[in-house]
Design a protein around this motif. Structure first.
Motif, PDB file in Angstrom:
ATOM      1  N   MET A 218       1.208  -1.519   0.226  1.00  0.00           N
ATOM      2  CA  MET A 218       0.088  -0.041   0.176  1.00  0.00           C
ATOM      3  C   MET A 218       0.779   1.452  -0.013  1.00  0.00           C
ATOM      4  O   MET A 218       0.473   1.858  -0.649  1.00  0.00           O
ATOM      5  N   MET A 219       1.801   1.265   1.076  1.00  0.00           N
ATOM      6  CA  MET A 219       2.885   2.154   0.331  1.00  0.00           C
ATOM      7  C   MET A 219       4.226   2.088  -0.238  1.00  0.00           C
ATOM      8  O   MET A 219       5.515   1.049   1.314  1.00  0.00           O
ATOM      9  N   PRO A 220       4.653   1.902  -0.705  1.00  0.00           N
ATOM     10  CA  PRO A 220       5.745   1.785  -1.429  1.00  0.00           C
ATOM     11  C   PRO A 220       6.988   3.264  -0.751  1.00  0.00           C
ATOM     12  O   PRO A 220       7.565   3.790  -1.722  1.00  0.00           O
ATOM     13  N   THR A 221       7.041   3.295   0.223  1.00  0.00           N
ATOM     14  CA  THR A 221       7.819   4.057   0.916  1.00  0.00           C
ATOM     15  C   THR A 221       9.463   3.500   1.743  1.00  0.00           C
ATOM     16  O   THR A 221       9.205   3.617   2.808  1.00  0.00           O
ATOM     17  N   PRO A 222      10.145   2.806   0.628  1.00  0.00           N
ATOM     18  CA  PRO A 222      11.564   2.251   1.109  1.00  0.00           C
ATOM     19  C   PRO A 222      12.885   2.771   2.466  1.00  0.00           C
ATOM     20  O   PRO A 222      13.005   1.625   3.582  1.00  0.00           O
ATOM     21  N   GLY A 223      12.040   3.936   2.941  1.00  0.00           N
ATOM     22  CA  GLY A 223      13.038   4.774   4.110  1.00  0.00           C
ATOM     23  C   GLY A 223      12.524   4.762   5.444  1.00  0.00           C
ATOM     24  O   GLY A 223      12.608   5.354   6.328  1.00  0.00           O
ATOM     25  N   PHE A 224      11.254   3.881   5.265  1.00  0.00           N
ATOM     26  CA  PHE A 224      10.547   4.454   6.825  1.00  0.00           C
ATOM     27  C   PHE A 224       9.939   2.792   7.107  1.00  0.00           C
ATOM     28  O   PHE A 224       8.648   2.433   6.256  1.00  0.00           O
ATOM     29  N   PRO A 225      10.600   1.979   8.259  1.00  0.00           N
ATOM     30  CA  PRO A 225       9.743   0.672   8.911  1.00  0.00           C
ATOM     31  C   PRO A 225       8.567   1.019   9.272  1.00  0.00           C
ATOM     32  O   PRO A 225       7.816   2.149   9.253  1.00  0.00           O
ATOM     33  N   PRO A 226       7.822  -0.392   9.098  1.00  0.00           N
ATOM     34  CA  PRO A 226       6.366  -0.142   9.863  1.00  0.00           C
ATOM     35  C   PRO A 226       6.331   0.108  11.151  1.00  0.00           C
ATOM     36  O   PRO A 226       7.319   0.224  12.018  1.00  0.00           O
ATOM     37  N   ASN A 227       5.221   0.886  10.839  1.00  0.00           N
ATOM     38  CA  ASN A 227       4.643   1.851  12.254  1.00  0.00           C
ATOM     39  C   ASN A 227       5.502   3.149  12.464  1.00  0.00           C
ATOM     40  O   ASN A 227       5.562   4.087  13.468  1.00  0.00           O
TER      41      ASN A 227
END
Length: 216
Positions: free
Chosen positions: A1-10
């Motif tokens: 849903m969120m292809p944001t590679p620099g941000f871990p879950p939560n």
């Protein structure tokens, strides 16, 4: 849903805002994040116009008292709208300043933070959803990004390397208002956080010494 590679879950909320920022902010924010390398939090606050005698150590309250009061505002015990509340801390090489009211948005602020060879970024998100980012080095703006006009495939290759890497780490959030891969309105806040190593939860921010000050 969120292809944001620099941000871990939560570390992002459901809209794609870095979660430590949304946990600090009011429900309909009009706010700014400054990040600067090579300066301590008190110096950064003074560069943004804070009076040294008003800067104080801060332990953030556990919760916001209502949807109109930011956590920094609650820490100061001031009414919403009485003044801006600036919260500052340092993680690694980077100092952050969170401005809960968008009071510190001007060219002079970014120039002051980036003076004397420093690198600084100012990321703005307004109550109307307008979003932008300024990347400055040694007192001079190098890159200005208007998120509404940002075309990732076209504009990222021409950015300074570390800023390009930050936008790549920020990625994109797919919602009904944006096509897959299109820059969403919160990409600049994520990019500023990615640049400064602030892909965090509020609990992580609480672990570092914090300063708070009213402004305006």
């Amino acid at each position: 849903m969120m292809p944001t590679p620099g941000f871990p879950p939560n570390t992002l909320d459901s809209e794609g805002t870095p979660i430590w920022i949304s946990d600090l902010a009011v429900d309909d924010p009009n706010h700014i994040l400054h990040v600067v390398r090579g300066i301590d939090p008190a110096e950064a606050l003074e560069a943004l116009g804070a009076k040294p005698e008003l800067i104080q150590s801060c332990e953030l309250p556990e919760n916001k008292p209502d949807e109109w009061t930011s956590l920094p505002c609650a820490a100061l015990g001031i009414e919403p709208g009485a003044s801006a509340a600036l919260l500052a801390g340092r993680i690694g090489e980077w100092t952050f300043v969170y401005d809960d009211s968008g009071f510190t948005y001007d060219d002079a602020a970014t120039k002051a933070l980036s003076a004397d060879g420093r690198t600084a970024v100012t990321s703005v998100f307004t109550i109307n959803g307008d979003a932008s980012l300024i990347y400055a080095v040694d007192g001079e703006p190098v890159e200005w990004v208007n998120v509404d006009e940002l075309l990732l495939e076209e504009h990222l290759p021409g950015m300074p390397a570390e800023l390009r890497a930050a936008f790549e780490a920020a990625g994109t959030v797919e919602t009904e208002d944006f096509e897959p891969g299109e820059a969403d309105g919160l990409i600049a806040m994520r990019a500023a956080c990615a640049l400064a190593g602030l892909a965090l939860a509020l609990s992580d921010v609480r672990r570092v010494p914090l300063l708070v000050v009213p402004l305006g």
